[in-house]
Design an enzyme around this catalytic site. Structure first.
Site, mmCIF file in Angstrom:
data_model
loop_
_atom_site.group_PDB
_atom_site.id
_atom_site.type_symbol
_atom_site.label_atom_id
_atom_site.label_comp_id
_atom_site.label_asym_id
_atom_site.label_seq_id
_atom_site.Cartn_x
_atom_site.Cartn_y
_atom_site.Cartn_z
ATOM 1 N N GLY A 76 -96.484 -131.289 -15.776
ATOM 2 C CA GLY A 76 -95.852 -132.563 -16.494
ATOM 3 C C GLY A 76 -95.015 -133.063 -15.628
ATOM 4 N N CYS A 77 -93.858 -133.641 -16.348
ATOM 5 C CA CYS A 77 -92.883 -134.494 -15.709
ATOM 6 C C CYS A 77 -91.627 -133.826 -14.849
ATOM 7 C CB CYS A 77 -91.896 -135.153 -16.880
ATOM 8 S SG CYS A 77 -93.157 -136.542 -17.608
ATOM 9 N N PHE A 78 -91.727 -132.407 -15.030
ATOM 10 C CA PHE A 78 -90.931 -131.649 -14.050
ATOM 11 C C PHE A 78 -91.678 -131.084 -12.761
ATOM 12 C CE2 PHE A 78 -92.329 -128.389 -17.105
ATOM 13 C CZ PHE A 78 -92.654 -127.303 -16.345
#
Length: 298
Positions: A76-78
């Protein structure tokens, strides 16, 4: 409405081209030779290939057959920070290692015709994009490579009791996102202690003295971090600028923010605290120092 197989086919057709283009620009900006690349790490959560996106990048760039490869999926976003810390670990194990890390996401492939508020928010802020960086140890005398950032420290945190606040799961009609309205509050409640732990031993004593290239998961998240860390809009200007320019392109967004930041006047030699957030809820962070030569290669 597209079924998952159609979305997979579009990912296979377009993601490799986008990833290779980002990798080409990163190698040119690094100024080393592609023959020096020893590893390729590719990150994505919006599609899967086998052989992987890393394989396609190696083939597309004409890298050596001995180039080692790794796919980091579904972070995901990390995921951008996952790429940086993985590349840094590889480089630390071998001074001659040069790791090309590529993040590539086609988020709009999974747009859903769903009236839920979190789905509408996701459709409004998520976009497509790729970004890349080359990570290694100290520059070699026999190479033209340069240092744009120094990576000093990485930390991670999974916030207890938040497993279902952010999810990204497969369905018959593509990936479906679920976002809780309580995410900014959870980040605000937990990020202060995380930042203190992250900055231990770096000599960075005051948050306001650092640059803050945050993953721009949304304005509410940026504002929450500003409040708890005592920051101003000036500290997070690059995050806000990237969010306004291209939206949230998931894993690679934080690399876009770092690219924007390094082009600003007066940043050479300064410390930077970079954070990103994703399913879990998980927080990833690193402390960097801006190099002396940060101008992008034309």
């Amino acid at each position: 409405r597209r079924v998952h197989g159609e979305r997979d086919a579009l990912y296979a057709a377009h993601a490799p081209k986008l990833a290779i283009a980002a990798a080409e620009r990163a190698i040119a900006d690094w100024r080393g030779s592609r023959d020096e690349i020893t590893h390729v790490v590719c990150v994505s959560c919006t599609g899967v290939l086998n052989p992987g996106l890393d394989f396609e990048v190696i083939q597309g760039l004409g890298l050596r057959p001995s180039t080692q490869r790794l796919s980091v999926l579904m972070m995901g976003c990390f995921g951008g920070h996952s790429a940086l810390k993985t590349a840094r670990a590889i480089a630390a194990s071998n001074p001659r290692a040069r790791v090309l890390a590529v993040c590539c996401e086609l988020s709009t492939l999974h747009m859903q015709l769903d009236p839920r508020v979190d789905n509408i928010v996701a459709a409004a802020i998520f976009g497509d994009g790729a970004s890349a960086v080359v990570v290694g140890g100290a520059p070699r005398a026999d190479s033209a490579e340069r240092v744009v950032f120094e990576l000093h420290r990485h930390e991670a945190l999974t916030i207890p009791g938040t497993r279902d606040m952010m999810t990204w799961n497969r369905s018959a009609n593509g990936m479906v996102v679920e976002l809780s309205s309580g995410i900014p509050q959870q980040i605000e409640a937990n990020v202060g202690g995380f930042v203190r732990e992250l900055c231990l031993g770096t000599g960075l004593e005051h948050a306001r003295d650092a640059l803050w290239p945050l993953h721009p998961g949304g304005i509410a998240i940026i504002a929450a971090i500003e409040r708890v860390c005592g920051l101003t809009h000036e500290h997070t200007a690059s995050s806000r600028a990237v969010l306004a320019r291209q939206g949230n392109v998931s894993s690679g967004t934080v690399l876009c923010v770092l690219d924007h930041l390094r082009q600003q006047p007066g940043v050479a030699g300064k410390w930077a605290v970079s954070l990103s957030f994703g399913p879990g809820l998980s927080v990833e962070g690193c402390v960097l120092r801006v190099g002396a030569d940060t101008s992008p290669r034309e």
